[in-house]
Design an enzyme around this catalytic site. Structure first.
Site, short mmCIF file in Angstrom:
data_model
loop_
_atom_site.label_atom_id
_atom_site.label_comp_id
_atom_site.label_asym_id
_atom_site.label_seq_id
_atom_site.Cartn_x
_atom_site.Cartn_y
_atom_site.Cartn_z
N HIS A 1 0.86 -1.19 0.00
CA HIS A 1 0.00 0.00 0.00
C HIS A 1 0.89 1.24 0.00
CE1 HIS A 1 -3.90 -1.92 1.79
NE2 HIS A 1 -3.38 -2.65 0.81
N GLU B 1 0.91 3.87 1.85
CA GLU B 1 1.40 4.27 3.16
C GLU B 1 2.59 3.44 3.61
OE1 GLU B 1 -1.74 3.61 2.13
OE2 GLU B 1 -3.15 4.06 3.73
N CYS C 1 -6.06 1.95 5.93
CA CYS C 1 -6.73 0.73 6.38
C CYS C 1 -6.09 0.29 7.71
CB CYS C 1 -6.57 -0.37 5.33
SG CYS C 1 -4.88 -1.00 5.17
N CYS D 1 -2.27 -0.50 7.48
CA CYS D 1 -1.46 0.71 7.39
C CYS D 1 -1.48 1.48 8.71
CB CYS D 1 -1.93 1.58 6.23
SG CYS D 1 -1.63 0.79 4.63
#
Length: 170
Positions: free
Chosen positions: A65, A67, A95, A98
């Protein structure tokens, strides 16, 4: 005042909007690579020290992801896993995975664009892991920064993906 001076507005290079635009630039990289358009930057003392954009499909890695990649990039830059004097700008609410990374890195504040009602874990979705009193760290949260633009990128991406899926199945 003349017409030029009335329409001139200086850019604040330390504003949330400035750094969110940097995250949006990362999201556009994801979009160009047929990834969900989410981008993130880590900022320390007004300088971007980490960047990331979603690369889940490209890397065949569910943890890739924006992040997480931005946090890894910033840790490499700093030479430490602790990022407690840093701020994370991300186009979409993080999410749970993260949020866990953010907590472990001790990010000072998280600034995100649009909320994620189904899986958001920073107060705009279904849970706020970044401010859980039982955890060892809490991050300040600011939401809604350039949210309309971030949201529009995501909507267009998923509309296009659905359209392409329908064409393949015909």
């Amino acid at each position: 005042m003349n017409e030029l001076s009335e329409s001139y507005y200086p850019i604040d290079l330390n504003s949330d909007e400035y750094f969110m635009n940097e995250a949006i630039r990362e999201a556009k990289k994801a979009l160009r690579n047929d990834e969900v358009p989410v981008g993130a930057v880590v900022v320390h003392n007004g300088v971007v020290i980490g960047r990331g954009y979603n690369q889940v499909e490209m890397l065949k890695d569910a943890t890739a992801h924006a992040e997480m990649l931005a946090l890894s990039s910033a840790q490499e830059y700093v030479g430490d896993w602790r990022l407690n004097e840093c701020d994370l700008y991300v186009t979409k609410e993080p999410c749970a995975m993260c949020a866990g990374g953010i907590i472990h890195c001790r990010i000072r504040s998280v600034i995100f664009g649009c909320s994620s009602p189904k899986d958001g874990a920073a107060g705009g979705g279904y849970i706020n892991l970044l401010n859980q009193p039982t955890l060892n760290h809490r991050s300040e949260i600011r939401s809604g920064v350039l949210a309309d633009y971030s949201s529009q990128l995501l909507k267009e991406f998923f509309q296009s993906a659905r359209s392409n899926s329908k064409k393949k199945n015909q």
